[in-house]
Design an enzyme around this catalytic site. Structure first.
Site, PDB file in Angstrom:
ATOM      1  N   GLU A 208       0.820  -1.221   0.000  1.00 14.68           N
ATOM      2  CA  GLU A 208       0.000   0.000   0.000  1.00 14.68           C
ATOM      3  C   GLU A 208       0.854   1.272   0.000  1.00 14.68           C
ATOM      4  O   GLU A 208       0.575   2.217   0.738  1.00 14.68           O
ATOM      5  CB  GLU A 208      -0.961  -0.012   1.199  1.00 14.68           C
ATOM      6  N   GLU A 284      -6.690  -7.831  -0.985  1.00 11.30           N
ATOM      7  CA  GLU A 284      -7.277  -7.864   0.359  1.00 11.30           C
ATOM      8  C   GLU A 284      -8.764  -7.573   0.241  1.00 11.30           C
ATOM      9  O   GLU A 284      -9.160  -6.420   0.033  1.00 11.30           O
ATOM     10  CB  GLU A 284      -6.618  -6.839   1.287  1.00 11.30           C
TER      11      GLU A 284
END
Length: 642
Positions: A208, A284
């Site tokens: 991320e 995710e």
């Protein structure tokens, strides 16, 4: 022809060629036998078939010559007792998943510069090989930063000894440390890759980064660092919607993280805008969420999970369930968030995931197993039986040692003119203190207003009397009238370094000067109370006292848990206790705090012995009469399947 399917009992995911009965009789190794052999030393004909690995071709993933769908689930080996890894992964396989994903926590693997720990619960290689034996592929997410709701996002606290440190950038002090860590880590990881006969089919580049985005040279640096050390499998990035456009790097497939069904448009719009017509993957899909002390227990309804998972698959996307099984933030490893206010994460990483913290089945599991079973093309293996639970007899602590009496058994304190933050204490071979508590002592000669920056929570004592706390909200406290020279003590707890967002300023303890009436205090004696196993070995048995009617706090309480039969999992309930930490046979179970939402601590039966088990509770303020045990956790969950 390779069997690159989503499941099936015959699909040992070393991906050997399927053999006829005659070939097996002629001595060809079967999938099962190959799983049991030391594959590192194999030079077998089937190995030559491993040439392409997982590829992103057009809009599909391909494993060698076959279209491949990633049906993944996240389990973190460092949050699950090693004795239970196989149980959790068998349950994953039985749910119809074909791929395990896991993070690799740098801070746990390199607790001191150049000293690496891959033993016991940190045995990454054993975890990956267990997945392979069960028939799961592996996507590895080695960081160096992993977020994962772990302290400092998995970065070692000793990095913060450098006052100019710029984490997650190409700052020399950071990249030099990453290079040395990757040198060691990749020597373990590279042989586990698919093209070397192992189960790792993809590796994630950082984590991320688009949401952080401090240095445009950083992601190319991490990618090259992986490749230079022998990573040859498919590279991926993963970002949430806020960071997707900035987190991608040339040569790595971008994937997305999300929870809400209306975010599915990002699969086609954002991903297409970033990389065109490429395979889509939700790296995710958040099956629940983590909890913070003092907040609610987060729950995501199983029907919502099933609808969104089904929609993701219908959109032509691969998926990874984050988390399939959350586990536990054992010890002090939990992270924290700090946007508008500081919030530390609870000990449980239950996450309202597909399996509970203790590995039990949920309504989500049942519904997802039915769903994946309907598209697997082969019968799913039967789910293992749930592990037994026991409500043991309550333990009444028999012995006690106040913190003040225990200080004489501590390592020699640090004497310093000024306060020193945890990370810069000259302890642990010069690596500072990562976790636990730090006690600061000095003498004062007057009353007044005490003020300063305390991270994260400092209990203030005049001699041995508690007068309140300094923290993010309370930055000053009144010192009452005193006579003569008096001992001022501040017991500071690192409640968890921030794991997402601004992380460069996550030093703990007393930060800078502490002031009395705006005058900086001097001449400190500082105790590092990291509470490792060696910490308690300094307390000899004859130093403990019987618990007095009115104990002095903070204090350690010692009791014995008797286990007559084979040990089972249980949950510890500390009703009447306020805040502290529990240790069983030297294992740190984690923090408890009566502000909730977590009301019990998970105690794995694998960490208990038949017979007498040592229980030590470090309590900051108020002790209850007994320590209770129950078969079910108190976290607000109501969807267990027994």
């Amino acid at each position: 022809m390779l069997r690159a399917c989503t499941g099936g009992e015959e699909a040992c995911h070393f991906s050997v060629p399927l053999l006829t009965a005659k070939e097996e009789l002629r001595g060809f190794p079967t999938a099962l036998s190959l799983c049991r052999l030391n594959w590192r030393n194999l030079i077998s004909p089937w190995l030559r078939h491993r040439q392409s690995g997982l590829q992103a071709k057009g809009q599909n993933f391909m494993l060698e010559d076959s279209t491949f769908w990633i049906f993944g689930g996240s389990v973190h080996y460092f949050r699950v007792p090693k004795e239970y890894w196989r149980d959790r992964l068998l349950k994953m396989k039985a749910c119809g998943l074909n791929t395990l994903t896991t993070y690799v926590p740098w801070n746990l693997h390199e607790p001191e510069r150049g000293r690496f720990d891959f033993s016991g619960n940190l045995d990454l290689e054993a975890f990956v090989l267990t997945a392979a034996e069960i028939g799961l592929w592996v996507i590895l997410r080695p960081g160096p930063y992993i977020c994962s709701e772990i302290d400092l996002g998995g970065l070692p606290s000793w990095l913060l000894q450098d006052s100019g440190m710029r984490l997650r950038t190409t700052y020399k002090g950071f990249t030099e440390a990453v290079d040395l860590y990757f040198d060691h880590l990749m020597s373990r990881v590279v042989p586990l890759q698919y093209k070397h006969g192992g189960p790792i089919i993809a590796v994630q580049v950082e984590n991320e980064y688009g949401s952080y985005n401090k240095d445009p040279a950083y992601m190319p640096y991490v990618k090259k660092a992986l490749e230079d050390r022998g990573v040859v499998e498919l590279l991926l990035t993963s970002d949430n919607k806020d960071g997707l456009s900035k987190g991608a790097v040339d040569g790595a497939l971008a994937t997305i993280n999300l929870q809400l069904q209306h975010d599915l448009q990002l699969l086609t719009t954002f991903l297409f805008s970033v990389q065109g017509a490429r395979p889509k993957m939700v790296m995710e899909y958040w099956t629940g969420w983590f909890d913070s002390w003092g907040g609610p227990h987060n729950i995501l309804d199983s029907s919502e999970v099933l609808k969104t998972v089904s929609a993701i698959i219908d959109a032509g996307s691969s998926i990874n369930l984050y988390m399939f099984h959350g586990g536990t933030n054992f010890g002090f490893i939990n992270g924290a968030m700090h946007f508008y206010e500081y919030k530390s994460d609870v000990t449980s990483y239950d996450y309202d995931a597909v399996l509970t913290e203790a590995g039990d089945y949920t309504a989500k599991y049942v519904q997802l197993r039915d769903f994946f079973g309907s598209i697997s093309g082969a019968p799913l293996p039967p789910p293992p039986d749930p592990l037994p639970k026991t409500a043991y007899e309550s333990v009444t602590p028999a012995f006690y040692l106040s913190l003040w009496d225990a200080l004489k058994y501590m390592e020699t304190p640090v004497n310093s003119e000024k306060p020193v933050n945890m990370e810069n204490l000259p302890v642990n071979n010069g690596n500072g203190q990562s976790f636990g508590y730090t006690l600061y002592e000095t003498t004062i000669a007057s009353s007044g207003v005490l003020s300063g920056l305390v991270r994260d929570r400092g209990q203030v004592f005049v001699n041995t009397v508690s007068i309140g706390f300094l923290d993010y909200e309370t930055k000053a406290i009144n010192i009452p009238l005193i006579q003569g020279h008096t001992m001022l003590r501040i017991l500071v707890e690192n409640r968890g370094r921030v794991n997402y967002g601004e992380i460069d300023d996550q030093r703990k303890g007393l930060i800078g000067n502490i002031y009395l009436n705006d005058y900086p205090l001097r001449k400190f004696r500082i105790y590092s109370l990291d509470m490792k196993k060696s910490f308690f070995q300094r307390f000899s048995s004859d130093e403990w006292n019987h618990v007095p009617e009115v104990p002095t706090f903070p204090a350690f309480f010692l009791g014995a848990l008797s286990v007559a039969l084979s040990p089972s999992d249980t949950f510890m309930k500390l009703e009447g206790w306020e805040k502290g930490v529990v240790f069983i046979n030297g294992q740190n179970l984690g923090r408890y705090w009566n502000i909730g939402p977590q009301e019990t601590l998970y105690l794995p039966g694998a960490w208990l012995d038949q017979g007498i088990n040592q229980v030590i509770v470090f309590e900051e303020k108020m002790a209850g009469p007994v320590i209770q045990f129950t078969e079910t956790p108190h976290l607000g969950r109501n969807q267990y399947i027994h």
